[in-house]
Design a protein around this motif. Sequence first.
Motif, PDB file in Angstrom:
ATOM      1  N   ASN A  44       0.853  -1.182   0.000  1.00 54.11           N
ATOM      2  CA  ASN A  44       0.000   0.000   0.000  1.00 54.11           C
ATOM      3  C   ASN A  44       0.892   1.236   0.000  1.00 54.11           C
ATOM      4  OD1 ASN A  44      -2.490   1.013  -0.120  1.00 54.11           O
ATOM      5  ND2 ASN A  44      -3.230   0.056   1.781  1.00 54.11           N
ATOM      6  N   PRO A  45       1.542   1.466  -1.096  1.00 56.30           N
ATOM      7  CA  PRO A  45       2.607   2.481  -1.066  1.00 56.30           C
ATOM      8  C   PRO A  45       2.050   3.893  -0.917  1.00 56.30           C
ATOM      9  CG  PRO A  45       2.251   1.730  -3.297  1.00 56.30           C
ATOM     10  CD  PRO A  45       1.352   0.913  -2.430  1.00 56.30           C
ATOM     11  N   PRO A  46       2.764   4.794  -0.181  1.00 53.09           N
ATOM     12  CA  PRO A  46       2.345   6.193  -0.110  1.00 53.09           C
ATOM     13  C   PRO A  46       2.443   6.844  -1.487  1.00 53.09           C
ATOM     14  CG  PRO A  46       4.506   5.920   0.902  1.00 53.09           C
ATOM     15  CD  PRO A  46       3.996   4.552   0.569  1.00 53.09           C
ATOM     16  N   ALA A  47       1.712   7.957  -1.647  1.00 49.85           N
ATOM     17  CA  ALA A  47       1.606   8.590  -2.968  1.00 49.85           C
ATOM     18  C   ALA A  47       2.952   9.030  -3.519  1.00 49.85           C
ATOM     19  CB  ALA A  47       0.670   9.785  -2.876  1.00 49.85           C
ATOM     20  N   ARG A  48       3.897   9.292  -2.642  1.00 52.37           N
ATOM     21  CA  ARG A  48       5.157   9.837  -3.126  1.00 52.37           C
ATOM     22  C   ARG A  48       5.994   8.798  -3.860  1.00 52.37           C
ATOM     23  NH1 ARG A  48       9.413   8.563   0.463  1.00 52.37           N
ATOM     24  NH2 ARG A  48       8.781   8.086   2.581  1.00 52.37           N
ATOM     25  N   LEU A  49       5.720   7.516  -3.630  1.00 51.97           N
ATOM     26  CA  LEU A  49       6.497   6.472  -4.308  1.00 51.97           C
ATOM     27  C   LEU A  49       6.014   6.292  -5.733  1.00 51.97           C
ATOM     28  CD1 LEU A  49       6.788   3.637  -1.649  1.00 51.97           C
ATOM     29  CD2 LEU A  49       8.556   5.215  -2.404  1.00 51.97           C
ATOM     30  N   SER A  50       6.973   6.046  -6.638  1.00 48.42           N
ATOM     31  CA  SER A  50       6.586   5.747  -8.013  1.00 48.42           C
ATOM     32  C   SER A  50       6.154   4.301  -8.097  1.00 48.42           C
ATOM     33  CB  SER A  50       7.765   5.968  -8.953  1.00 48.42           C
ATOM     34  OG  SER A  50       8.020   7.329  -9.089  1.00 48.42           O
ATOM     35  N   ARG A  51       5.200   4.044  -8.978  1.00 42.62           N
ATOM     36  CA  ARG A  51       4.780   2.650  -9.199  1.00 42.62           C
ATOM     37  C   ARG A  51       5.448   2.144 -10.467  1.00 42.62           C
ATOM     38  NH1 ARG A  51      -0.248   3.157  -5.925  1.00 42.62           N
ATOM     39  NH2 ARG A  51       0.484   4.876  -4.669  1.00 42.62           N
ATOM     40  N   GLY A  52       4.660   1.604 -11.361  1.00 42.67           N
ATOM     41  CA  GLY A  52       5.227   1.110 -12.621  1.00 42.67           C
ATOM     42  C   GLY A  52       6.189  -0.026 -12.347  1.00 42.67           C
ATOM     43  N   PRO A  53       7.356   0.009 -12.969  1.00 41.47           N
ATOM     44  CA  PRO A  53       8.321  -1.096 -12.818  1.00 41.47           C
ATOM     45  C   PRO A  53       8.720  -1.312 -11.364  1.00 41.47           C
ATOM     46  CG  PRO A  53       9.085   0.501 -14.440  1.00 41.47           C
ATOM     47  CD  PRO A  53       7.843   1.058 -13.844  1.00 41.47           C
ATOM     48  N   TRP A  54       8.583  -0.252 -10.559  1.00 43.10           N
ATOM     49  CA  TRP A  54       9.013  -0.382  -9.166  1.00 43.10           C
ATOM     50  C   TRP A  54       8.142  -1.350  -8.398  1.00 43.10           C
ATOM     51  CZ3 TRP A  54      13.418   1.875  -7.371  1.00 43.10           C
ATOM     52  CH2 TRP A  54      14.018   2.791  -8.242  1.00 43.10           C
ATOM     53  N   MET A  55       6.902  -1.566  -8.869  1.00 34.71           N
ATOM     54  CA  MET A  55       6.008  -2.464  -8.151  1.00 34.71           C
ATOM     55  C   MET A  55       6.462  -3.913  -8.272  1.00 34.71           C
ATOM     56  SD  MET A  55       4.012  -0.476  -6.714  1.00 34.71           S
ATOM     57  CE  MET A  55       2.630  -1.387  -6.037  1.00 34.71           C
ATOM     58  N   ARG A  56       7.220  -4.222  -9.331  1.00 34.84           N
ATOM     59  CA  ARG A  56       7.639  -5.612  -9.491  1.00 34.84           C
ATOM     60  C   ARG A  56       8.955  -5.860  -8.772  1.00 34.84           C
ATOM     61  NH1 ARG A  56       9.668  -4.111 -15.080  1.00 34.84           N
ATOM     62  NH2 ARG A  56      11.921  -4.102 -14.726  1.00 34.84           N
ATOM     63  N   LEU A  57       9.575  -4.788  -8.289  1.00 31.73           N
ATOM     64  CA  LEU A  57      10.912  -4.943  -7.704  1.00 31.73           C
ATOM     65  C   LEU A  57      10.940  -5.930  -6.534  1.00 31.73           C
ATOM     66  CD1 LEU A  57      13.849  -4.128  -7.968  1.00 31.73           C
ATOM     67  CD2 LEU A  57      13.427  -2.251  -6.384  1.00 31.73           C
ATOM     68  N   PRO A  58       9.982  -5.855  -5.580  1.00 32.37           N
ATOM     69  CA  PRO A  58      10.069  -6.828  -4.474  1.00 32.37           C
ATOM     70  C   PRO A  58      10.009  -8.272  -4.970  1.00 32.37           C
ATOM     71  CG  PRO A  58       8.030  -5.548  -4.383  1.00 32.37           C
ATOM     72  CD  PRO A  58       8.905  -4.890  -5.376  1.00 32.37           C
ATOM     73  N   LYS A  59       9.194  -8.506  -6.002  1.00 35.46           N
ATOM     74  CA  LYS A  59       9.114  -9.868  -6.533  1.00 35.46           C
ATOM     75  C   LYS A  59      10.438 -10.265  -7.148  1.00 35.46           C
ATOM     76  CE  LYS A  59       4.358  -8.906  -7.431  1.00 35.46           C
ATOM     77  NZ  LYS A  59       3.812  -7.948  -8.375  1.00 35.46           N
ATOM     78  N   SER A  60      11.038  -9.350  -7.892  1.00 36.17           N
ATOM     79  CA  SER A  60      12.329  -9.666  -8.512  1.00 36.17           C
ATOM     80  C   SER A  60      13.373  -9.945  -7.439  1.00 36.17           C
ATOM     81  CB  SER A  60      12.789  -8.492  -9.371  1.00 36.17           C
ATOM     82  OG  SER A  60      11.767  -8.120 -10.251  1.00 36.17           O
ATOM     83  N   LEU A  61      13.308  -9.127  -6.376  1.00 35.76           N
ATOM     84  CA  LEU A  61      14.272  -9.338  -5.286  1.00 35.76           C
ATOM     85  C   LEU A  61      14.083 -10.727  -4.680  1.00 35.76           C
ATOM     86  CD1 LEU A  61      14.029  -5.872  -3.460  1.00 35.76           C
ATOM     87  CD2 LEU A  61      15.961  -6.705  -4.799  1.00 35.76           C
TER      88      LEU A  61
END
Lengths: 423, 274, 654
Positions: free
Chosen positions: C118-135
């Motif tokens: 549930n990211p705060p508004a200041r965080l960018s989404r897009g590719p960044w949303m898949r980052l935890p999965k990639s990690l």
Amino acid sequence: MSEIRRRDPRREWIARNRLHPEHAAVLAELEGGAISEWLGPNGVIRKNPRAIGFIGPNGVKRIDRSGAQQGGQATGAARQEAQDSRRNVIIEDPAFLVTVVPELSGGRLSGHDKDLLGLARQLADADADRPGAVLAVVFGEHKEEGFGEAGIDRLLHINGDAYVGFAPEARLAALCAVERELAPRHWLLPDSPLGGADLGRRLALRLNERPATGVWQIEADGAAPLGWRCTARGAAESLDIQRPLPRVALALAECAEPVDETRHAAEPLSLSEAIPSALSRIEDLGQVAVDPAGVALAEAEFIVSGGNGVKDWDGFHRAAKVLGATEGASRVAVDDGFMARDRQVGATGTWVTARVYLAVGISGAIQHLQGIQSCDKVVTINLDPGCDMIKRADLAVIGDSAEILAALVAKVEQQRGGQRDAA
Amino acid sequence: MRPEQQGVDVAVLVSVGRHPITGRARRADQDARGLELALGLERQLPGSRVRLLHAGPRGEESESALRGYLGMAAGAGTGLDTLTLLEQAEGSDAIPALAQHLAAAPPQLVITGTRAERGEGSGLLPYALAERLGWPLVNGLAAVEKVENGVATVLQALPRGQRRRLEVRLPAIVSVDGAAPAARQSAFGPARRAELEATPVAAEPDQELAQWQMAPARKRPKRLKIVKAASARDRFKAAAAKAEGGSGQVLEGVSAEQGAEAILKLLEAEGVLR
Amino acid sequence: MLETLLPILIFAALALAVVGAWRRIRLWRQGRPAEVDLLRGLAAMPRRYLVDLHHVVGRDKVMSNTHVATAGGFVAAAVLMILVHGLGLANPVLGGLLLAASATMFVGSLFVAKRRRNPPARLSRGPWMRLPKSLMAFSLSVFLITLPTVGVLPQDAGSWVLALILSAVLVWGLGEMVFGMTWGGPMKHAFAGALHLAFHRRPERFGGGRSTGLMALNLDDSGAKLGVETPSDFTWNQLLGFDACVQCGRCEAVCPAFAAGQPLNPKKLIQDMVVGLAGGSDAAYAGSPYPGKPVGEHHGSPHGPIVAREGKALVDAETLWSCTTCRACVEECPMMIEHVDAIVDMRRFLTLEHGNTPNKGAEVLDNLIATDNPGGFDPGSRLHWAADLNLPLMADVKQADVLLWLGDGAFDMRNQRTLRALVKVLRAAEVEFAVLGVEERDSGDVARRLGDEATFQSLARRNIATLAKYRFQRIVTCDPHSFHVLGNEYGELGGVYEVRHHSTYIAELFEAGRLHFAPWKGGSVTYHDPCYLGRYNGEYEAPRNVLKALGIQVAEMERSGFRSRCCGGGGGAPITDIPGERRIPDMRMNDVKQTGAELVAVGCPQCTAMLEGVVDATAEVRDIAELVADALVARPAAAAVDAAANKTTAEEVT
């Protein structure tokens, strides 16, 4: 008050006769109050010191011992007398001509024109034995009746469609005809943007003269070709140039005192030759309607400015429109989006130079007051009697701005309607 | 028949101005407005050409002021990167040089400011040029509406923001004053890179001007309200009258009608109601 | 089978990463040259990362720990993986370490995932949303393939199908973490960030230093383009810095212009620069846009204009003019990106080359050129406010202990009250001071922030020449903008001075026992940190010490100190006046209101003007100098009693 004084010899007689039974009553009536002096029963003159004098404009009692107060009704007559004190001057055979081309804005001699005519009289009357005559050249229709009082000996009225509006070429041709036929010694024009500044420069160059522009003072100087020396403003008002007075001079307002002691003949004159018609390369298509609201704030002469206290903006805009004023605003009104940014008055907005600044609902932040420093008259409508704007204002009305503006609009409209009916 | 709206060849005469407070050299306000008008014209009528012309001596201060005009053409796509400088000694008469230059390659429209901010500042120059070239002249220009078939339709500024529409046959000289559109910002970079094309011209010293006495402007005396008094009482009243100003009148607890009446009275006394 | 597949996968990913790195470096090298000590920078990089960067990241403890676990785990796991699986050093010890590293990384990535739920508004989404999965994919797959190495599982455990699935997951992980690092994925921040730290344009910022002064533009080359027109006009290390952005949005959260709904978002601005650097449109941007400006309408290229004269390019001019140069974004940026430098660089081009400073900007600059002050006042009237104070002039005394720099507030009626108060305080403390009077000019602060470097340098050089005529120990000023410019920006032009803000100087005078105050009787007070005093110069304590000396208990605002919210008055923002939904000073006065304070103490004429301009404010705005001047007493009561006692004894003696 009627200017005609009606005398009542009987009442005057009673007023003089202290023994007349109605003396006290008549005197009270004449003086408009209680009598201050009467003869007591023992033949002694009694005075009532409280009845002496009158209440001045500031509520302070004033005693005037000049006797004017006794005259009561004589003021009207005295005024008449003052106007009648002008000497009639007729210059039959002038030694030379001083030609003045007044700007005649709105069909009447402007203050600037009258000052210029005063200057012309200085030139004409310098030598009492050989006086010159002041000739005024007037173009188009006019409404002026006081040419003689303004110091004009000869009046050349050039009328015709060709001279209406912006017609520098036709007017120049006419002036050249005057030059050819009458050969005046001096040409004087007002150095006002759309009055003489344009025509005067054209004329000077046509006559091959280097004119003095922005003249504000002349002094007699025997060494100069025309016997005069002038002081003129140069370099955007930052320089005083002293030079011999040339034949053509363009003078500033207040260059001389207007004529007020003499009355001149203002004898109509006409040219013997017809004025050659000039081929005009400039055509006047008439005035364009301009919305006063669109006038730049810095230029505006009359500003109605709204601030935080304005709640009824429609009423505000309507008032500005009816009054023919340019709209301004305080910073807060602009920030709140009621007015455009270019309408902001103050140190951070526009510094205005209006003659009248009507501040509506503006409390007077220091930045705002700085911006209206050079306004002549400040009027404010405000709810808070303690605000800084009121300390600055020449007239402050405490009350609801919407109501007062509405009343003002109603009054102005009523007045305009009345005028229209009368006309 | 020429095409209806075509570009015009405009020459803008510019001078070295003087800041009213500090007296520093700058681009003259009216001349800069004139150039702004010309640049606006260029936008309005594609194919127009604007040239800048100045007659006077070349010095460090005047050069930086003149470059101020060149900085206004930043990226306007005008090719306005040069200014023709008719180089003359200080105190020379600029009119013959300018007239000669303009006659040699006559533009259709010459734009000048109304008055210079330095020197005599008599405002004669546009008139002298018009007289010499035999061109019509319009003063106090606010805008050029259109140019068609060698006739320009222009708006002349009248007091209180009013305007008058005029038609003038080209070639013509027009002068602008404070009512013309305000000049845009002058950008430092283009101003610095632009070139001044200096051409020495024969200088005719202005001998008449040299004989005049010039002094910094004195403050003009404020006109006193002279009261023609018939009696000693009137004279006394005039002399003792309180000076205007001071604290203003405050109307508190009055009805809206009364308040409006008081305001109306003041507005009428000031003559701002038309 | 894995033994043969793993080295191929690992080295293929590494090779691709090298190719990507080379390409990325080429993009950065489009920028202008910059003088950077490459080797020293690289050598200092680990320390800059571990100490300075984490000092900023550590302001958010959870995120800091998450990052330590994830990044630390990843770096360790990557190195060990190359050793163990790439080079086949199947050492159980190394394998054990690898297991620990990947496990740590996995734990970190769980926290990342939680953050992304549930990211705060200041965080960018897009590719960044898949980052935890990639990690997680990376850490989990590395963990699993390492298990046999340590001997927990037999070498041939599981079928080849399992091995294939595992390698597919590993490919995903490697792709994101290694390949994506240099080809523009979210992990780009690690690669660009590390180099950015090494080649930072302000190396002084590391190791506790402070570097906030704008850098001078070289005006000697008359043919050169001034300022930044295209992305390639930035220096290469600036471009590198933009590329290091992690889009964490901390800048966005503190930006006063963004909060006011003005069309500026520092994060988007940096991302736009990255778009320009590579060429393309901003349509892929997945964070908050500039308020009021939809994403996808702007595009740019490395050699195309950033701001179009007409129409749209990469960024609109009003975005650049919205900035108040408050430096909150720079202070908050964990990557230590220099937003303000970039904005001023672009403004320089707009002003010096386009001649397009909006609203009153052009007028203010013309005034500065013609009259040496932004208001266009007669420079000869600079000292009119002090006609009755009889201030000693430097021109008369030639030397003084303190040179009192008045600033342009000398023309402002409000600030004149502050100046009078300050003069009163200095006189009470018997400070030997003098003023420049009419010789003083604007410091050049506004001109410089509006991008007019030419006018700034002209003013600065003339001021430096004036100052060189006199001898003084230090300059004291009540204007933090002058304080900053004189102290931090004149040095590059040859003027090195010891400058004190009046609050610092008053604090020193009090410490030295030269000032005595009556106890505070007013209500509660809060203090607003001016940006140019606080963030620009690190002076947070002195004003508070002065207030304490006055007996005032400061009720701190939520955003105070280095997180203080700007008043909206800096960087020429009131002059360029870009419209927004709210006004910055109104927001700040709201902050004041929340403390319940009846009075807000400030130390800056701009802040005073901005905060006093707020309608219906709940608190009074007073400068510290005014508070001090009001509280001045000749001598403390106790001392006075002593003196009286002494006097009586003296009388007795006589």
